[in-house]
Write an enzyme that holds these catalytic residues in place. Structure first.
Site, PDB file in Angstrom:
ATOM      1  N   ARG A  81       0.778  -1.231   0.000  1.00 45.90           N
ATOM      2  CA  ARG A  81       0.000   0.000   0.000  1.00 45.90           C
ATOM      3  C   ARG A  81       0.820   1.297   0.000  1.00 45.90           C
ATOM      4  O   ARG A  81       1.886   1.346   0.597  1.00 45.90           O
ATOM      5  CB  ARG A  81      -0.933   0.007   1.219  1.00 45.90           C
ATOM      6  CG  ARG A  81      -1.999  -1.067   1.099  1.00 45.90           C
ATOM      7  CD  ARG A  81      -2.796  -1.254   2.373  1.00 45.90           C
ATOM      8  NE  ARG A  81      -3.803  -2.298   2.174  1.00 45.90           N
ATOM      9  CZ  ARG A  81      -3.538  -3.603   2.202  1.00 45.90           C
ATOM     10  NH1 ARG A  81      -2.303  -4.033   2.432  1.00 45.90           N
ATOM     11  NH2 ARG A  81      -4.486  -4.483   1.999  1.00 45.90           N
ATOM     12  N   HIS A 106      -0.542  -2.528  -4.666  1.00 48.01           N
ATOM     13  CA  HIS A 106       0.094  -3.401  -5.658  1.00 48.01           C
ATOM     14  C   HIS A 106       0.163  -2.813  -7.073  1.00 48.01           C
ATOM     15  O   HIS A 106      -0.112  -3.504  -8.055  1.00 48.01           O
ATOM     16  CB  HIS A 106      -0.642  -4.741  -5.707  1.00 48.01           C
ATOM     17  CG  HIS A 106      -0.484  -5.577  -4.460  1.00 48.01           C
ATOM     18  ND1 HIS A 106       0.633  -5.559  -3.681  1.00 48.01           N
ATOM     19  CD2 HIS A 106      -1.338  -6.471  -3.864  1.00 48.01           C
ATOM     20  CE1 HIS A 106       0.483  -6.408  -2.660  1.00 48.01           C
ATOM     21  NE2 HIS A 106      -0.701  -6.953  -2.733  1.00 48.01           N
ATOM     22  N   HIS A 176       3.937 -12.513  -5.519  1.00 47.33           N
ATOM     23  CA  HIS A 176       2.768 -12.757  -4.674  1.00 47.33           C
ATOM     24  C   HIS A 176       2.311 -14.218  -4.744  1.00 47.33           C
ATOM     25  O   HIS A 176       1.116 -14.509  -4.838  1.00 47.33           O
ATOM     26  CB  HIS A 176       1.640 -11.818  -5.098  1.00 47.33           C
ATOM     27  CG  HIS A 176       0.692 -11.453  -4.009  1.00 47.33           C
ATOM     28  ND1 HIS A 176      -0.095 -12.380  -3.364  1.00 47.33           N
ATOM     29  CD2 HIS A 176       0.423 -10.272  -3.435  1.00 47.33           C
ATOM     30  CE1 HIS A 176      -0.827 -11.765  -2.465  1.00 47.33           C
ATOM     31  NE2 HIS A 176      -0.533 -10.483  -2.476  1.00 47.33           N
ATOM     32  N   ASP A 248      -1.141 -10.290   7.941  1.00 47.29           N
ATOM     33  CA  ASP A 248      -1.004  -9.531   6.696  1.00 47.29           C
ATOM     34  C   ASP A 248      -0.088  -8.359   7.043  1.00 47.29           C
ATOM     35  O   ASP A 248      -0.479  -7.201   6.963  1.00 47.29           O
ATOM     36  CB  ASP A 248      -2.382  -9.052   6.207  1.00 47.29           C
ATOM     37  CG  ASP A 248      -2.338  -8.461   4.807  1.00 47.29           C
ATOM     38  OD1 ASP A 248      -1.240  -8.400   4.223  1.00 47.29           O
ATOM     39  OD2 ASP A 248      -3.409  -8.063   4.300  1.00 47.29           O
ATOM     40  N   GLU A 310       5.929 -12.450   0.881  1.00 48.31           N
ATOM     41  CA  GLU A 310       6.214 -11.424  -0.125  1.00 48.31           C
ATOM     42  C   GLU A 310       7.409 -10.599   0.321  1.00 48.31           C
ATOM     43  O   GLU A 310       7.256  -9.684   1.134  1.00 48.31           O
ATOM     44  CB  GLU A 310       4.996 -10.520  -0.299  1.00 48.31           C
ATOM     45  CG  GLU A 310       3.723 -11.225  -0.691  1.00 48.31           C
ATOM     46  CD  GLU A 310       2.494 -10.380  -0.367  1.00 48.31           C
ATOM     47  OE1 GLU A 310       2.353  -9.280  -0.912  1.00 48.31           O
ATOM     48  OE2 GLU A 310       1.663 -10.819   0.448  1.00 48.31           O
TER      49      GLU A 310
HETATM   50  C1  GLA Z   1      -1.189  -8.294   0.097  1.00 52.79           C
HETATM   51  C2  GLA Z   1      -1.904  -7.348   0.940  1.00 52.79           C
HETATM   52  C3  GLA Z   1      -3.178  -7.967   1.299  1.00 52.79           C
HETATM   53  C4  GLA Z   1      -3.976  -8.320   0.075  1.00 52.79           C
HETATM   54  C5  GLA Z   1      -3.233  -9.222  -0.778  1.00 52.79           C
HETATM   55  C6  GLA Z   1      -3.940  -9.494  -2.076  1.00 52.79           C
HETATM   56  O1  GLA Z   1      -0.720  -9.353   0.809  1.00 52.79           O
HETATM   57  O2  GLA Z   1      -1.188  -6.950   2.067  1.00 52.79           O
HETATM   58  O3  GLA Z   1      -3.879  -7.108   2.127  1.00 52.79           O
HETATM   59  O4  GLA Z   1      -4.226  -7.172  -0.659  1.00 52.79           O
HETATM   60  O5  GLA Z   1      -1.968  -8.669  -1.030  1.00 52.79           O
HETATM   61  O6  GLA Z   1      -5.225  -9.934  -1.910  1.00 52.79           O
END
Ligand code: GLA
Length: 350
Positions: A81, A106, A176, A248, A310
């Site tokens: 983000r 992304h 990803h 996350d 990631e």
């Molecule tokens: C990343 C983001 C998540 C989500 C995924 C895709 O991991 O941090 O919040 O957006 O990508 O779904």
């Protein structure tokens, strides 16, 4: 190692998508699409020697075009983000698409995951290249990139990212891939053991955007310094976990240079995945938003059916001076390496 290409399918506007199979001398293989440099399959031996596909994906181009989730994709220009999709660089304000609540995610509406890349097969590697034009998704400067994949005879998959721009810009690439070491399409991955070399993680707000605070993992569900099942603390009463609907979060990795940062493993198949990277962070994402959908070979995927590691620079680094910079200066060379090395362990082996 050999690389073979064949038609995978066609995009809605009629362009051919090619799948490249990189096979090593053990017969293990990785399938990669030129659409988004997407890792479509990773087939490695389990403890019985049976090839197991450990990567979630789809059988058709249409599913890659229509579904969310970035399955296996290369992500850029900026992974994760950017707050409100706004930033200032060299005194100039830039405005990007807001495609995730109030924030940019992304790379925008048409990130690099939706581009068909030019492919070139060298003897021991598959190289994709693409030039993102000045103003692409709102980002400044022309950006010339290559993404290289190797899969060697020790079952190590190496991803190499290179980029150079003709003006100052921002760059933060990741892959990803959703891993399920029990085999893709076999259900939840929360039984996997995970160990991450991180003493700290970046705190998120309710929209999964870093607040700028770097918190110690000590005494929190984010302490993966010693291997533990991903699901052990995922339901804990913890504000940060609730903000992400699970893990996350960006983990602040120890050390520098290409070093081991995480080990993921399955007790069921014995498959162990060791992650190495040159990047400063890794987003541990437990597929919290992977809504119910069809997957490869008639399988079904749902929430928590994979885990993404990631490797990246920290999300929203443009707004936090205490995070490593994501600015790429004109003419400077961006170069990052990530490796996912697959081995096996015997039952009950630690
Ligand atoms: C990343 C983001 C998540 C989500 C995924 C895709 O991991 O941090 O919040 O957006 O990508 O779904």
């Amino acid at each position: 190692m050999s690389v073979q290409g064949k038609e995978f399918g066609r995009t809605a506007d009629g362009r051919t998508v090619t799948v490249y199979r990189i096979t090593n001398k053990n017969g293990a293989y990785v399938d990669v699409l030129d659409y988004g440099c997407t890792l479509q399959s990773i087939c490695v031996p389990n403890r019985d020697g049976t090839l197991t596909d450990v990567c979630l994906g789809y059988d058709t181009v249409t599913e890659y075009e229509e579904n969310d989730g970035y399955l296996g994709a290369f992500v850029g220009r900026h992974a994760n983000r950017i707050g409100k999709g706004e930033f200032v660089l060299n005194g100039q304000a830039y405005s990007l698409a807001v495609n995730n609540g109030p924030n940019h995610l992304h790379g925008g509406l048409k990130g690099f995951d939706k581009v068909i890349w030019s492919a070139c097969v060298a003897s021991d590697r598959l190289i994709f290249s693409h030039t993102s034009p000045d103003g692409d998704e709102g980002y400044p400067a022309n950006l010339m990139m290559s993404v290289t994949y190797c899969f060697d005879d020790s079952n190590t998959l190496t991803l190499i990212y290179d980029a150079v721009s003709d003006g100052d810009t921002v760059v933060n690439f990741t892959n990803h891939c959703y891993f399920n070491l029990n085999g893709q399409g076999t259900g939840t991955a929360t039984d996997h053991l995970l160990q991450v070399n991180a003493d700290a993680f970046t705190e998120n707000d309710g929209d999964c955007l870093p607040t700028g605070k770097i918190l110690s993992v000590e005494g929190t569900p984010f302490d993966f310094r010693t291997s533990k099942p991903i699901g052990r603390d995922i339901g804990a009463d913890d504000e940060n976990l609730k903000n992400g609907s699970g893990y996350d979060h960006n983990f602040v990795l120890q050390g520098e240079g290409l070093r081991e940062v995480a080990v993921l493993s399955s007790e069921k198949t014995g498959i162990v995945m060791t992650t190495r990277t040159t990047q400063p962070g890794v987003q541990v994402y437990t597929a919290n938003f992977l809504t119910y959908r069809g997957g490869k070979n008639g399988t079904r995927y749902s929430v928590r059916d994979g885990v993404c590691l990631e490797t990246q620079h920290f999300p929203d680094a443009l707004h936090h001076e205490n995070f490593p910079s994501v600015v790429l200066k004109q003419g400077e060379e961006y170069h990052q390496i990530t490796q996912y090395a697959f081995t096996v362990k015997e039952e009950n082996e630690v």
